[in-house]
Design an enzyme around this catalytic site. Structure first.
Site, PDB file in Angstrom:
ATOM      1  N   GLN A 314     109.103  52.088  27.669  1.00  9.77           N
ATOM      2  CA  GLN A 314     108.253  51.004  27.181  1.00  9.77           C
ATOM      3  C   GLN A 314     109.107  49.844  26.688  1.00  9.77           C
ATOM      4  O   GLN A 314     110.088  50.043  25.967  1.00  9.77           O
ATOM      5  CB  GLN A 314     107.354  51.499  26.048  1.00  9.77           C
ATOM      6  CG  GLN A 314     106.239  52.430  26.492  1.00  9.77           C
ATOM      7  CD  GLN A 314     105.108  51.709  27.213  1.00  9.77           C
ATOM      8  OE1 GLN A 314     105.104  50.485  27.330  1.00  9.77           O
ATOM      9  NE2 GLN A 314     104.147  52.467  27.701  1.00  9.77           N
ATOM     10  N   GLU A 364     107.188  63.088  36.913  1.00  6.18           N
ATOM     11  CA  GLU A 364     107.613  61.697  37.046  1.00  6.18           C
ATOM     12  C   GLU A 364     108.243  61.493  38.422  1.00  6.18           C
ATOM     13  O   GLU A 364     108.976  62.354  38.921  1.00  6.18           O
ATOM     14  CB  GLU A 364     108.623  61.354  35.949  1.00  6.18           C
ATOM     15  CG  GLU A 364     109.370  60.051  36.108  1.00  6.18           C
ATOM     16  CD  GLU A 364     108.484  58.818  36.145  1.00  6.18           C
ATOM     17  OE1 GLU A 364     108.810  57.881  36.883  1.00  6.18           O
ATOM     18  OE2 GLU A 364     107.464  58.809  35.423  1.00  6.18           O
ATOM     19  N   ASN A 414      99.900  58.112  31.998  1.00  6.82           N
ATOM     20  CA  ASN A 414     100.375  56.760  31.695  1.00  6.82           C
ATOM     21  C   ASN A 414     100.863  56.123  32.996  1.00  6.82           C
ATOM     22  O   ASN A 414     102.061  55.898  33.184  1.00  6.82           O
ATOM     23  CB  ASN A 414     101.494  56.822  30.654  1.00  6.82           C
ATOM     24  CG  ASN A 414     101.940  55.442  30.189  1.00  6.82           C
ATOM     25  OD1 ASN A 414     101.258  54.441  30.414  1.00  6.82           O
ATOM     26  ND2 ASN A 414     103.097  55.377  29.559  1.00  6.82           N
ATOM     27  N   CYS A 442      97.844  49.709  30.799  1.00  9.00           N
ATOM     28  CA  CYS A 442      98.237  48.347  30.447  1.00  9.00           C
ATOM     29  C   CYS A 442      97.398  47.337  31.227  1.00  9.00           C
ATOM     30  O   CYS A 442      97.504  46.132  31.000  1.00  9.00           O
ATOM     31  CB  CYS A 442      99.721  48.124  30.728  1.00  9.00           C
ATOM     32  SG  CYS A 442     100.175  48.343  32.458  1.00  9.00           S
TER      33      CYS A 442
END
Length: 495
Positions: A314, A364, A414, A442
């Site tokens: 982030q 990931e 996320n 986001c």
């Protein structure tokens, strides 16, 4: 009948001509118009559209004039549209925008898809789910720990200018403006960009503005941590250069930042990437360490985190702590649950909650980030975490099958702005063990809207969405991007 595209158009995902954020003819107050359309796009890093295929740019822009304050203001109005407001006013504008997004999302779910919403005796401001107040960023100025700088012609026509873009490729009016006056960029990042520009202007090699026109030097990425350590990554198009010629260029930039004028930047590490594409991962074109430490480290939530050049982290470290604490509270993990962290990056969410849950499973795409997560777990003595590198849509279905008959699973997702792959949504929806889902976005419109619809809609055998639908319970805006219209929106779903 309304459809998804109509809805997204109503909330402003598809911009009207003249409201484009890079339209420099707009007066300073244009950003309010943009915000009232519920935060379209992203301006923390400005990108431009490419020319359509077969359309070549034969005409090079002439000198546009000296770099004065007006160019800096134009850039600030694009990259940080709220910079003229006090931070208190910025938060009011953002919260209003988040309310509009949530209200329209709930309306769309209920009206067009028959989705059940939270039954509440008394609605708060008309919402069926609980909308929490916006959580402010602890740091307002210079908060970015990563910045990407482009190389192109500046207002004076010099093609070796390092900064951010104004204009579009389509209109052939791209101008590169230095970032010195942007409030969200740390001084260290601007300093490294300034000295990279100095290096370019003394280099005999030309910059690569358009791949088909040749040239070599391309963008610069700067990463820093809270201790002031600095990693720089230079991208270089090799074109037809031989290996010995490439070695000369590597040595020249290395010497510039070690012994030359760039030494004042005090880089912790310098990486060099040979790239023939707009973006290349480490797997596609390895980052070559020219000097210094291979990683930088960050202290976050009591953990020492390792960060590789290619890993996602982030961009607001202090704000990330607030975000991850919020995720932890909403998740409700305990010793009887497994935490599934999808799109986990360097694994910080799962690692920070590992002490409260029986097991953490992280997935990931970026292999370097998974290596960082495993290193961080080992260094901090965390033994109940497993991390998997690869595409979530390939790994998750099989992973969930192996855990289906075990403990309850709390899932945290996320994703990038493109949202979750459809097979990931299917796997989450059809796994009965997942009763709680925390979704961090986001960009709550676009693909996130599609994801939420698929998670919450009635069972649909045609789409292979067979499990019980999720219900949206809470939403928490967390501001990680002061001076811009954006913030993270954290959704809590249960079933």
């Amino acid at each position: 009948m309304h459809n998804l595209r109509c809805f997204l158009s109503r909330v402003g995902l598809f911009s009207k001509p003249g409201l484009l954020p890079w339209c420099s003819r707009k007066p300073p107050g244009w950003s309010q118009l943009f915000l009232d359309s519920a935060c379209k796009g992203t301006f923390t890093h400005v990108t431009a559209k490419k020319c359509p295929r077969r359309q070549k740019s034969h005409k090079k822009p002439s000198c546009l004039g000296p770099l004065d304050g007006s160019w800096q203001e134009k850039l600030a109005d694009v990259v940080t549209p709220l910079w003229r407001l006090s931070y208190e006013e910025q938060l009011k504008v953002k919260f209003k925008a988040q309310k509009k997004i949530l209200r329209r999302l709930e309306s769309y779910l209920q009206t067009f898809h028959g989705v059940k919403v939270t039954a509440a005796a008394a609605k708060l401001e008309g919402f069926h789910c609980l909308l929490h107040p916006i959580i402010p960023s602890p740091v307002i100025d210079g908060y970015r720990n990563k910045s990407t700088f482009s190389v192109n012609r500046g207002p004076d026509g010099n093609p070796k200018t390092v900064g951010y873009y104004l204009g579009t490729w389509r209109d052939r009016n791209i101008v590169c403006i230095r970032s010195n006056h942007l409030k969200n960029i740390p001084e260290k990042h601007s300093q490294v960009a300034q000295y990279y520009e100095i290096f370019l202007r003394q280099s005999a090699m030309e910059p690569c503005l358009l791949f088909h026109e040749g040239g070599h030097w391309r963008e610069l990425i700067v990463r820093t941590n809270s201790q002031g350590h600095t990693m720089a990554i230079v991208t270089f198009h090799p074109q037809e250069l031989r290996q010995e010629e490439l070695c000369v260029q590597k040595e020249s930039i290395k010497e510039f930042f070690i012994k030359g004028p760039g030494a004042v930047c005090d880089l912790t590490s310098l990486y060099f990437q040979e790239s023939t594409r707009t973006r290349c991962s480490h797997q596609q074109s390895p980052y070559q360490l020219l000097f210094g430490e291979p990683h930088i480290f960050e202290e976050l939530l009591g953990l020492k985190i390792r960060i590789s050049p290619d890993a996602f982290f982030q961009i607001n470290t202090a704000g990330a702590e607030m975000l991850y604490r919020t995720v932890g509270k909403l998740s409700g993990v305990n010793s009887n649950t497994i935490l599934l962290d999808i799109c986990c990056g360097t694994g910080v969410i799962g690692l920070s909650l590992a002490q409260y849950t029986s097991q953490v499973l992280g997935i990931e795409l970026v292999e370097q980030a998974i290596e960082d997560a495993r290193w961080t777990a080992a260094f901090n003595g965390i033994t109940n975490c497993e991390f998997y590198a690869g595409r979530a849509e390939k790994i998750l279905p099989q992973l969930l099958k192996s855990k289906e008959n075990e403990q309850l699973i709390v899932a945290v997702v996320n994703p990038a702005r493109a949202g979750l792959h459809y097979q990931v949504v299917q796997a989450i929806r059809n796994c009965r063990a997942i009763r709680t889902l925390v979704f961090i976005s986001c960009k709550p419109l676009g693909e996130t809207t599609r994801n939420i619809i698929e998670l919450c809609c009635p069972p649909n055998s045609t789409k292979k969405l067979l499990g019980e639908p999720f219900v949206l319970r809470q939403a928490v805006p967390v501001d990680l991007f002061p001076h811009t219209p954006h913030c993270e929106l954290v959704f809590l779903f249960t079933r």
